[in-house]
Design an enzyme around this catalytic site. Sequence first.
Site, PDB file in Angstrom:
ATOM      1  N   ASP A 198      29.780  44.289  41.028  1.00  0.00           N
ATOM      2  CA  ASP A 198      30.732  43.546  40.161  1.00  0.00           C
ATOM      3  C   ASP A 198      31.163  42.264  40.769  1.00  0.00           C
ATOM      4  O   ASP A 198      31.103  42.226  42.030  1.00  0.00           O
ATOM      5  CB  ASP A 198      32.032  44.379  39.692  1.00  0.00           C
ATOM      6  N   LYS A 199      31.789  41.305  39.887  1.00  0.00           N
ATOM      7  CA  LYS A 199      32.513  40.287  40.689  1.00  0.00           C
ATOM      8  C   LYS A 199      33.759  40.143  40.946  1.00  0.00           C
ATOM      9  O   LYS A 199      34.386  40.421  42.016  1.00  0.00           O
ATOM     10  CB  LYS A 199      31.879  38.820  39.875  1.00  0.00           C
ATOM     11  N   GLU A 302      46.958  37.176  32.872  1.00  0.00           N
ATOM     12  CA  GLU A 302      48.059  36.998  31.963  1.00  0.00           C
ATOM     13  C   GLU A 302      49.200  36.875  32.958  1.00  0.00           C
ATOM     14  O   GLU A 302      50.133  35.985  32.745  1.00  0.00           O
ATOM     15  CB  GLU A 302      48.172  38.102  31.208  1.00  0.00           C
ATOM     16  N   PHE A 343      43.994  40.356  21.240  1.00  0.00           N
ATOM     17  CA  PHE A 343      43.095  39.923  22.072  1.00  0.00           C
ATOM     18  C   PHE A 343      41.886  40.901  21.921  1.00  0.00           C
ATOM     19  O   PHE A 343      42.219  42.110  21.903  1.00  0.00           O
ATOM     20  CB  PHE A 343      43.167  39.853  23.437  1.00  0.00           C
ATOM     21  N   THR A 480      28.352  40.624  36.007  1.00  0.00           N
ATOM     22  CA  THR A 480      29.716  40.001  35.632  1.00  0.00           C
ATOM     23  C   THR A 480      30.002  39.928  34.214  1.00  0.00           C
ATOM     24  O   THR A 480      29.107  39.302  33.692  1.00  0.00           O
ATOM     25  CB  THR A 480      30.161  38.761  36.527  1.00  0.00           C
ATOM     26  N   GLY A 481      31.295  39.924  34.046  1.00  0.00           N
ATOM     27  CA  GLY A 481      31.724  39.659  32.728  1.00  0.00           C
ATOM     28  C   GLY A 481      31.993  38.159  32.415  1.00  0.00           C
ATOM     29  O   GLY A 481      32.133  37.654  31.374  1.00  0.00           O
ATOM     30  N   LYS A 601      25.830  46.768  32.143  1.00  0.00           N
ATOM     31  CA  LYS A 601      25.642  47.098  33.559  1.00  0.00           C
ATOM     32  C   LYS A 601      24.831  48.367  34.059  1.00  0.00           C
ATOM     33  O   LYS A 601      24.183  48.268  34.638  1.00  0.00           O
ATOM     34  CB  LYS A 601      26.973  47.017  34.244  1.00  0.00           C
ATOM     35  N   ASP A 621      35.256  47.701  40.990  1.00  0.00           N
ATOM     36  CA  ASP A 621      36.374  47.818  40.976  1.00  0.00           C
ATOM     37  C   ASP A 621      37.264  48.381  39.727  1.00  0.00           C
ATOM     38  O   ASP A 621      38.172  48.901  39.750  1.00  0.00           O
ATOM     39  CB  ASP A 621      37.357  46.840  41.827  1.00  0.00           C
ATOM     40  N   ASN A 624      35.467  48.711  33.788  1.00  0.00           N
ATOM     41  CA  ASN A 624      34.178  48.564  33.144  1.00  0.00           C
ATOM     42  C   ASN A 624      32.926  48.801  34.128  1.00  0.00           C
ATOM     43  O   ASN A 624      31.724  48.622  33.692  1.00  0.00           O
ATOM     44  CB  ASN A 624      34.243  47.032  32.748  1.00  0.00           C
TER      45      ASN A 624
END
EC number: 7.6.2.1
Lengths: 906, 349
Positions: A198-199, A302, A343, A480-481, A601, A621, A624
Amino acid sequence: FTGEVRCEAPNNKLDKFTGTLTLRGEKYALDNEKMLLRGCTIRNTEWCFGLVIYAGPDTKLMQNSGKTTFKRTSIDRLMNVLVLVIFAFLALMCLILAIGNGIWEHEKGYYFQVYLPWAEGVNSASYSGFLMFWSYVIILNTVVPISLYVSVEIIRLGNSFYIDWDRKMYYPLNDTPAQARTTTLNEELGQIKYIFSDKTGTLTQNIMCFNKCSINGKSYGDVYDMSGQRIEINENTEKVDFSYNQLADPKFAFYDHSLVEAVKLSDVPTHRFFRLLSLCHTVMPEEKKEGNLVYQAQSPDEGALVTAARNFGFVFRARTPETITVVEMGETKIYKLLAILDFNNVRKRMSVIVRSPEGDLTLYCKGADTILYELLHSSCDSLKEETTEHLNEFAGEGLRTLVVAYKNLDEDYFQDWIRRHHEASTALEGREDKLSELYEEIEKDLMLLGATAIEDKLQDGVPQTIETLAKANIKIWVLTGDKQETAMNIGYSCNLLNDDMDDVFIIEGSTSDDVLNELRNARKKMKPDSFLDSDEINIQFGKSSKKPKILPDEQANGVYGLVITGHSLAYALEGNLELELVRTACMCKVVICCRVTPLQKAQVVELVKKYKKAVTLAIGDGANDVSMIKTAHIGVGISGQEGMQAVLSSDFSFAQFRYLQRLLLVHGRWSYIRMCKFLKYFFYKNFAFTLVHFWYGFFSGFSAQTVYDEWFITLYNLVYTSLPVLGMSLFDQDVGDCWSMLFPQLYVPGQQNLYFNKMVFVKCMLQGIYSSLILFFIPYGAMYNTMRSDGKAIADYQSFALMAQTCLLIVVSVQIGLDTSYWTVVNQFFIWGSLSVYFAITFTMYSDGMYMIFTASFPFVGTARNTLSQPNVWLAIFLSITLCVLPVVGFRFLKAQLKPTPSDKV
Amino acid sequence: ENKMSFLPQKEGQHPSRCPDNSAFKQQKLPAWKPQLTIATVLSTFFLTGAFCLSVGICLILSANRVREVQIDYSDKCSDCSKLRENSSNWNKECHCSVNFTLKEDILGDVFMYYGLQNFYQNHRRYVISRSDAQLLGRNVNIEKSYCAPFTTYQNGTPMAPCGAIANSMFNDTIDLFYNLKSSVIQVPLLKTGNSWWTDKNVKFHNPKAYNLSSAFAGTARPPYWWKPVYLLDEEDERNNGYLNDDFIIWMRVSAFATFRNLYRRVHRIRQFAAGLPAGNYTFHISYNFPVTKFKGRKHVILSTVVWCGGSNPFLGIAYVVSGAAATLTGFVITAIHLKLRKKKTYFQK
């Protein structure tokens, strides 16, 4: 309190819920906002009313838990196959001996009945052979290593503890040691070929800092010296002084003084910008002590934005469902919160509609640039261009960007809208669609305010770690997202991609055919041969067969990288493109997939597992990453900012990405080598031990007579040989930890499965057979037709048994000594201790006292004293040891000379 | 006091989860790391080679000093062999004489063995067919032992000793005569002191009673025996019953189907004080033990011993061969090493 709840059937969608509550004739909407999932905690309230909607296995959590697959290592699977092979081997040996017995009883035993009548019920040689088959199954069963599984688990447990105990994987800042949450996968850590990372939070710290912003076409955040040159920000750079603000967060650092000046000058767009940041979010404040504000943010982005607004003088102080309290430049204002337009991944933006104390009705919106730019009012076009420039600049530095905009609302229109909004939100069917339609309706013709840039800092040592892992021939895929530019920038900054690469392919086709073409072009460039009909893989995959095939490794003609977007990935993961994707991607050194969903993923990991005979590791981490962590052979969780979900479903966890190299190159490598050495030795010692019985069968009328004393058979695996091999497999180090970090090449043999495979097993077996031949025939030859030095007979069964077992035990002890390359005190103690214990136990069991008390159990009385005093017995023992061990020494030395393994070279 | 100051601190804050810095936990235990270097390998091979060669030569030379006479008398006494083939002749005595000539004196202690071939004393059912408790002189129920079918007679009388081993005891008697000119002198032979001390004193005991025959009252001899156990040696009380040396030696079963057991030692007195002088000898054999039925053979052996046992050359040859092989391998390794020395086998940083 009587009411009625109507809701959907239990399902596993965590982010969706539709239902209505009818209370006193009035309908209220129930959506995901109003749901508490099992295990959640409510904060900031003294009491609340609640209603249980789903219970037990119906809860969303239980519905979501999915099947957790039981992970096993490849060595486990190999071991199971080998045990079957050994069973077959056992059956074969027993069959040979049973047939031998049939023939013997027919040829000799029948006539020998003068002295030894057949057992009761046995009336033919073949029946005796049949019975003997089972007797030999019992005698020779020691060749099947039953205690192997127990020992393997002990070794794995021990090696897991080393991971827990390693101070070099302990992160003092948040007091987190590394943790081996699964104790059965250690040796697989030494065989990793693909890492899926993951990033955010894994390669980066996931501590978001508000770094730069663009307000009304002006970029803030960089520091310039007198001559107008941009200067690098470091610890010595003067920070902005926020002392004018009582409620500022002391940890917040900003270096550009011009922004504070703008705030102090009451620049309208600047004030509006920060007002937006302090209003448009879902953060919860916590103020336990006056002035000591702590924000609870769902996403760190946020939190960073609200903190920034706080420091610049727009302090978000409190929130109720209807109001938001903000201290604006020291003045407390209470805004009425009229609606939150939430969101989600499709909208990629959020808005709030508030009424200021002055009565103005405003919509504030923040979101991704691509989305928000579509919704802007045409009057902002010039500002849009300037902001775009800034945005590109920010993205180029690897910053995460958001665009913010606002819109003043007309009172009448809003009243109409909010009514329709209420209707839509209580609708039972199609609520989502109706709501998003309404949102889109109001979120348009927005006025651009500016953009924010948040820095997601790289963790310490990430580039070095990635370089080391790459040297160890491990391929790293980043999933990554984030958007493509951010992902690629991070890729460059952490050494994944660099300018030395021959090419970086970008796959961003939006149809299946485009993606296929892009993939093919990439492969054509990397390995033109792979399109020839004569290519092995083409031939192999040309044939249709239902069995999933394993792709062999292909070598590209250079170093390449591949970047693929989530959209294209969705096509590439479809049936016919799958193979194309794997072939192309696996030839690249680095693969970056951006904009991917958690499911994708997992799909990518699954894909590599399916087509490649390689061990995969997924590291992440966040929640997701859970599916990917669960799918990969080994899942590693980073215990970081994003909660514990990843850690809880992982097999190993630690706090920093850089510990991964130590986990793999040191712990993984050692575990793998120890396990392989253990297995090799264990199979060897059992073969050498058991096959002696087999040879003796040919000399004892195939009568299932054992060579050794039955006590020796019982204690051999349990007492005499268990500790030395455990000592070796817990302490052995072929090369030290610094060396394996310095020479990552040492990791490669593990990936190629070189230290323990079927070939190695066959070698162990042959060595065991050779040793057993020596161990039987040397004592046999030495005792045949001779006598002791005092003239008495020597070739009695008990003396032979003692001699053979002493030979065996010394030979296997010397062998473990040869295998041990790291002699700690414990190893010395175990090896010498086991030998002494053998002699101590033997002399005790063969003593007069034991015979008098347990006559039937210890019939070997006096054998040790009478036999071990004979010089020719010791000469035979010495010869057996020499013949068993010397060839091994020579062979190993020559092998190291002729075909040195990497660790020999170090 | 130190502890006192430490405690409150620990209570005050969370104990750190930092792992202990011990050598064991950090895998830093001091260790000896032996390497297979060319020096150690070559010295191992050459030293072992030299050692094995010298030991081998010593063994061969010693074994050559052993004087041994071995006579297959199941061949030479073919008449008796034939007679014993038919078990109905069990009570007919059969005597047989075998002559041989010693060209040189056999000096030193001379041992007399009987050797059996093709007699599977190591067959599992044979090996377990005994009752150690009974042989200790204890009053035990031998039904529980593995003696079957040689446990009791049909009338319930238990056999003493029980089991297939005891029942098949070697019962030929062999006497040795020295033919000096026309007179025949019986060579004095010792029949005791031939078994292990532990067997004679620990493993075997006669049942306690005021005399031996009453000790064995209520038991019967094994079916193949000619006389009961308490008459095995009527001359020597300490060599009778279970304590009979011939019996004890027979009960120590052999590991292989071909074996030799010590039968008698030449008593070194009078003419035989130095050993057996050269000349003509005769074995007088009372042939009772049938072997032809299972194609077995019987030998009588006269032999001296040296420090490493009897005349078996196996160990000596094996040592010489191994020593030669080790030395040769040493040379091969040297050659390969010299050839490869120029090639770099180390990592370059």
